[in-house]
Enzyme design. Structure first.
Site, PDB file in Angstrom:
ATOM      1  N   SER A  63       0.647  -1.699  -0.208  1.00 43.92           N
ATOM      2  CA  SER A  63       0.061   0.367  -0.194  1.00 43.92           C
ATOM      3  C   SER A  63       0.606   1.559  -0.262  1.00 43.92           C
ATOM      4  O   SER A  63       1.796   1.269   0.852  1.00 43.92           O
ATOM      5  CB  SER A  63      -0.937   0.037   1.447  1.00 43.92           C
ATOM      6  OG  SER A  63      -0.988   0.996   1.539  1.00 43.92           O
ATOM      7  N   HIS A 107      -1.372  -1.844  -3.718  1.00 48.03           N
ATOM      8  CA  HIS A 107      -1.811  -1.460  -3.824  1.00 48.03           C
ATOM      9  C   HIS A 107      -2.481  -0.127  -3.510  1.00 48.03           C
ATOM     10  O   HIS A 107      -2.095   0.231  -2.049  1.00 48.03           O
ATOM     11  CB  HIS A 107      -2.874  -1.934  -2.087  1.00 48.03           C
ATOM     12  CG  HIS A 107      -3.575  -2.199  -1.188  1.00 48.03           C
ATOM     13  ND1 HIS A 107      -4.415  -2.512  -1.872  1.00 48.03           N
ATOM     14  CD2 HIS A 107      -4.483  -0.935  -0.289  1.00 48.03           C
ATOM     15  CE1 HIS A 107      -5.633  -2.217  -0.847  1.00 48.03           C
ATOM     16  NE2 HIS A 107      -5.087  -1.425  -0.400  1.00 48.03           N
ATOM     17  N   ASP A 112      -5.112   3.087  -2.434  1.00 51.50           N
ATOM     18  CA  ASP A 112      -6.593   2.975  -1.706  1.00 51.50           C
ATOM     19  C   ASP A 112      -7.034   4.931  -1.937  1.00 51.50           C
ATOM     20  O   ASP A 112      -5.822   5.644  -1.683  1.00 51.50           O
ATOM     21  CB  ASP A 112      -5.598   3.376  -0.280  1.00 51.50           C
ATOM     22  CG  ASP A 112      -5.310   1.922   0.501  1.00 51.50           C
ATOM     23  OD1 ASP A 112      -6.013   1.191   0.406  1.00 51.50           O
ATOM     24  OD2 ASP A 112      -4.288   2.024   1.133  1.00 51.50           O
ATOM     25  N   MET A 134      -9.655   6.987  -1.871  1.00 49.16           N
ATOM     26  CA  MET A 134     -10.484   7.123  -0.355  1.00 49.16           C
ATOM     27  C   MET A 134     -10.856   9.181  -0.734  1.00 49.16           C
ATOM     28  O   MET A 134     -10.521   9.653  -0.962  1.00 49.16           O
ATOM     29  CB  MET A 134      -9.747   7.781   1.211  1.00 49.16           C
ATOM     30  CG  MET A 134      -8.736   6.663   1.593  1.00 49.16           C
ATOM     31  SD  MET A 134      -8.477   7.003   2.948  1.00 49.16           S
ATOM     32  CE  MET A 134      -6.656   5.157   3.271  1.00 49.16           C
ATOM     33  N   HIS A 145      -8.466   0.132  -4.134  1.00 48.33           N
ATOM     34  CA  HIS A 145      -9.085  -0.490  -3.224  1.00 48.33           C
ATOM     35  C   HIS A 145      -9.968   0.870  -3.107  1.00 48.33           C
ATOM     36  O   HIS A 145      -9.474   2.110  -2.057  1.00 48.33           O
ATOM     37  CB  HIS A 145      -8.835  -0.580  -2.152  1.00 48.33           C
ATOM     38  CG  HIS A 145      -9.163  -0.853  -0.346  1.00 48.33           C
ATOM     39  ND1 HIS A 145      -8.778  -0.837   0.801  1.00 48.33           N
ATOM     40  CD2 HIS A 145     -10.271  -1.017  -0.415  1.00 48.33           C
ATOM     41  CE1 HIS A 145      -9.159  -0.569   1.727  1.00 48.33           C
ATOM     42  NE2 HIS A 145     -10.695  -1.606   1.211  1.00 48.33           N
ATOM     43  N   MET A 194     -12.278   2.806  -1.616  1.00 51.66           N
ATOM     44  CA  MET A 194     -13.034   3.606  -0.008  1.00 51.66           C
ATOM     45  C   MET A 194     -13.812   4.852  -0.343  1.00 51.66           C
ATOM     46  O   MET A 194     -13.590   6.287  -0.109  1.00 51.66           O
ATOM     47  CB  MET A 194     -12.519   3.509   0.832  1.00 51.66           C
ATOM     48  CG  MET A 194     -11.275   2.520   1.667  1.00 51.66           C
ATOM     49  SD  MET A 194      -9.621   2.490   2.508  1.00 51.66           S
ATOM     50  CE  MET A 194      -8.969   3.026   1.069  1.00 51.66           C
ATOM     51  N   MET A 226     -11.197  -5.894   5.496  1.00 52.04           N
ATOM     52  CA  MET A 226     -10.191  -5.207   6.646  1.00 52.04           C
ATOM     53  C   MET A 226     -10.139  -5.143   7.972  1.00 52.04           C
ATOM     54  O   MET A 226     -10.489  -6.055   8.409  1.00 52.04           O
ATOM     55  CB  MET A 226     -11.545  -3.666   6.709  1.00 52.04           C
ATOM     56  CG  MET A 226     -11.294  -2.866   5.409  1.00 52.04           C
ATOM     57  SD  MET A 226      -9.840  -2.891   4.062  1.00 52.04           S
ATOM     58  CE  MET A 226      -9.258  -1.852   5.436  1.00 52.04           C
ATOM     59  N   GLY A 280      -9.514   3.679   5.766  1.00 54.54           N
ATOM     60  CA  GLY A 280      -9.397   5.651   6.513  1.00 54.54           C
ATOM     61  C   GLY A 280      -7.619   5.813   6.909  1.00 54.54           C
ATOM     62  O   GLY A 280      -7.363   7.306   6.404  1.00 54.54           O
ATOM     63  N   PHE A 281      -7.155   4.600   7.479  1.00 51.48           N
ATOM     64  CA  PHE A 281      -5.413   5.416   7.296  1.00 51.48           C
ATOM     65  C   PHE A 281      -4.702   4.387   7.964  1.00 51.48           C
ATOM     66  O   PHE A 281      -5.112   3.560   8.653  1.00 51.48           O
ATOM     67  CB  PHE A 281      -5.642   6.583   8.436  1.00 51.48           C
ATOM     68  CG  PHE A 281      -6.724   7.528   9.260  1.00 51.48           C
ATOM     69  CD1 PHE A 281      -5.755   9.091   8.621  1.00 51.48           C
ATOM     70  CD2 PHE A 281      -7.524   7.835   9.491  1.00 51.48           C
ATOM     71  CE1 PHE A 281      -6.543  10.094   8.279  1.00 51.48           C
ATOM     72  CE2 PHE A 281      -8.306   8.664   9.168  1.00 51.48           C
ATOM     73  CZ  PHE A 281      -7.740  10.087   9.466  1.00 51.48           C
ATOM     74  N   GLY A 282      -3.375   4.759   7.430  1.00 55.46           N
ATOM     75  CA  GLY A 282      -2.652   3.773   7.539  1.00 55.46           C
ATOM     76  C   GLY A 282      -2.025   3.781   8.790  1.00 55.46           C
ATOM     77  O   GLY A 282      -1.949   4.167   9.335  1.00 55.46           O
ATOM     78  N   GLY A 283      -1.117   2.881   9.341  1.00 52.26           N
ATOM     79  CA  GLY A 283      -0.633   2.555  10.875  1.00 52.26           C
ATOM     80  C   GLY A 283      -1.043   2.676  11.510  1.00 52.26           C
ATOM     81  O   GLY A 283      -1.109   2.412  12.950  1.00 52.26           O
ATOM     82  N   ASP A 308      -6.121  -6.828   5.367  1.00 50.48           N
ATOM     83  CA  ASP A 308      -6.353  -4.781   4.875  1.00 50.48           C
ATOM     84  C   ASP A 308      -5.257  -3.930   6.292  1.00 50.48           C
ATOM     85  O   ASP A 308      -6.908  -3.957   6.640  1.00 50.48           O
ATOM     86  CB  ASP A 308      -7.088  -4.277   3.857  1.00 50.48           C
ATOM     87  CG  ASP A 308      -5.923  -2.899   3.524  1.00 50.48           C
ATOM     88  OD1 ASP A 308      -4.738  -2.819   3.902  1.00 50.48           O
ATOM     89  OD2 ASP A 308      -6.504  -2.159   2.712  1.00 50.48           O
ATOM     90  N   GLY A 309      -4.468  -3.941   6.760  1.00 51.49           N
ATOM     91  CA  GLY A 309      -4.711  -2.734   7.956  1.00 51.49           C
ATOM     92  C   GLY A 309      -3.831  -3.486   8.731  1.00 51.49           C
ATOM     93  O   GLY A 309      -4.199  -4.708   9.790  1.00 51.49           O
ATOM     94  N   GLY A 310      -2.573  -2.723   9.429  1.00 50.02           N
ATOM     95  CA  GLY A 310      -1.878  -3.260  10.312  1.00 50.02           C
ATOM     96  C   GLY A 310      -0.893  -4.841  10.485  1.00 50.02           C
ATOM     97  O   GLY A 310      -0.984  -5.730  11.340  1.00 50.02           O
ATOM     98  N   GLY A 324       1.142  -1.979   4.620  1.00 54.15           N
ATOM     99  CA  GLY A 324       1.544  -0.238   4.158  1.00 54.15           C
ATOM    100  C   GLY A 324       2.908  -0.248   5.379  1.00 54.15           C
ATOM    101  O   GLY A 324       4.163   0.085   4.708  1.00 54.15           O
ATOM    102  N   SER A 325       2.346   0.681   6.327  1.00 53.70           N
ATOM    103  CA  SER A 325       3.652   1.148   7.275  1.00 53.70           C
ATOM    104  C   SER A 325       5.107   0.205   7.728  1.00 53.70           C
ATOM    105  O   SER A 325       6.307   0.755   7.319  1.00 53.70           O
ATOM    106  CB  SER A 325       3.346   1.522   8.755  1.00 53.70           C
ATOM    107  OG  SER A 325       1.725   1.295   9.203  1.00 53.70           O
TER     108      SER A 325
HETATM  109  C1  DX5 Z   1      -6.247   1.041   4.694  1.00 52.98           C
HETATM  110  C2  DX5 Z   1      -5.672   1.031   3.953  1.00 52.98           C
HETATM  111  C3  DX5 Z   1      -5.255   0.221   3.999  1.00 52.98           C
HETATM  112  C4  DX5 Z   1      -3.710   1.185   4.243  1.00 52.98           C
HETATM  113  C5  DX5 Z   1      -2.343  -0.034   5.183  1.00 52.98           C
HETATM  114  O1  DX5 Z   1      -7.669   1.908   5.365  1.00 52.98           O
HETATM  115  O2  DX5 Z   1      -6.989   0.255   2.945  1.00 52.98           O
HETATM  116  O3  DX5 Z   1      -4.389  -0.348   2.952  1.00 52.98           O
HETATM  117  O4  DX5 Z   1      -3.289   2.089   4.073  1.00 52.98           O
HETATM  118  O5  DX5 Z   1      -1.927   0.378   6.202  1.00 52.98           O
HETATM  119  P1  DX5 Z   1      -1.054  -0.435   7.038  1.00 52.98           P
HETATM  120  O6  DX5 Z   1      -0.135  -1.561   6.526  1.00 52.98           O
HETATM  121  O7  DX5 Z   1      -0.235   0.991   7.311  1.00 52.98           O
HETATM  122  O8  DX5 Z   1      -1.996  -0.338   8.194  1.00 52.98           O
HETATM  123 ZN    ZN Z   2      -6.708  -0.841   1.155  1.00 55.01          ZN
END
Ligand code: DX5
Ligand code: ZN
Length: 219
Positions: free
Chosen positions: A9, A34, A36, A38, A68, A70, A139, A144-147, A177-179, A199-200
């Site tokens: 991501s 990936h 994202d 939004m 993806h 959103m 999910m 909404g947010f990474g990290g 997806d996420g964390g 992502g992160s």
């Molecule tokens: C969150 C996104 C994810 C996000 C993943 O809404 O859909 O794709 O960027 O980032 P990490 O791996 O940091 O959770």
């Molecule tokens: Zn995503």
């Protein structure tokens, strides 16, 4: 791990120097990107859109573009995201009143169709669509947010989707997806995941080292 695809991501990449970040992903043998999208409505955050993806695709045609969405009422923009170069389009179950239409729009252009659910939505609600899609994105954080921190209840949700897909004999990508990071990836794979979005855990620090650490953490 060998058969689990990592989709990187780029939400938290350096957009000013995206070329160099993508070069590093390639060096680390990452094949899926990936994206994202939004809209500030379906999720609180606003990211990037059609021209950005189109421009990326024109320059990096070799990677699989895993988009993806959103966004509210994704049917309004699905065609544009296909034209921009998406190879996979995943939309949210909660974002549209016409799920079948979204799936048909995506499949009519011979790309892969994915359906995604928020952590609060019971997975059973999407069972009826599994026969029609190529990918289910579960999910593991609130979109909404990474990290953000990985939600542990995800493992059970993955197992349920895996069981159901086996029951109906449908081969799909099961994506989380996420964390996601090196500490939870093994359990995710054991639960039935075959593609993870990261992502992160890739972009914080040295991209190539991070990917190698994740890959080497496999049991
Ligand atoms: C969150 C996104 C994810 C996000 C993943 O809404 O859909 O794709 O960027 O980032 P990490 O791996 O940091 O959770
Ligand atoms: Zn995503």
């Amino acid at each position: 791990m060998n058969d689990c695809i990592i989709s990187a991501s780029i939400l938290n990449a350096n957009y000013f120097d995206i070329k160099s970040d993508i070069q590093k992903l390639k060096e680390a043998n990452i094949k899926w990107l990936h994206l994202d999208v939004m809209d500030g409505m379906f999720v609180q955050n606003i990211s990037f859109g059609i021209p950005f993806i189109k421009n990326l695709k024109q320059n990096i045609s070799s990677m699989v573009f895993d988009t993806h969405l959103m966004i509210e009422k994704p049917e309004r923009y699905i065609e544009n995201f296909i034209d921009a170069g998406s190879d996979i389009i995943t939309f949210h179950y909660e974002a549209t009143d016409d799920i079948k239409k979204c799936i048909d729009m995506i499949k009519s252009k011979n790309i892969l169709a994915g359906i995604s659910i928020r952590p609060v939505t019971p997975v059973e609600e999407i069972y009826e669509y599994i026969k029609d899609v190529d990918l289910v994105l579960i999910m593991s954080v609130n979109p909404g947010f990474g990290g953000q921190k990985f939600i542990e209840a995800t493992y059970e949700r993955v197992k349920k989707v895996k069981e159901y897909s086996l029951k109906i004999g449908k081969k799909i990508y099961i994506q989380v997806d996420g964390g996601v990071n090196k500490d939870n990836i093994n359990l995710l794979i054991e639960s039935g995941v075959n593609t993870v979005v990261i992502g992160s855990a890739i972009f914080k620090g040295n991209i190539v080292d991070n990917v190698n650490n994740i890959i080497n953490s496999k049991r």
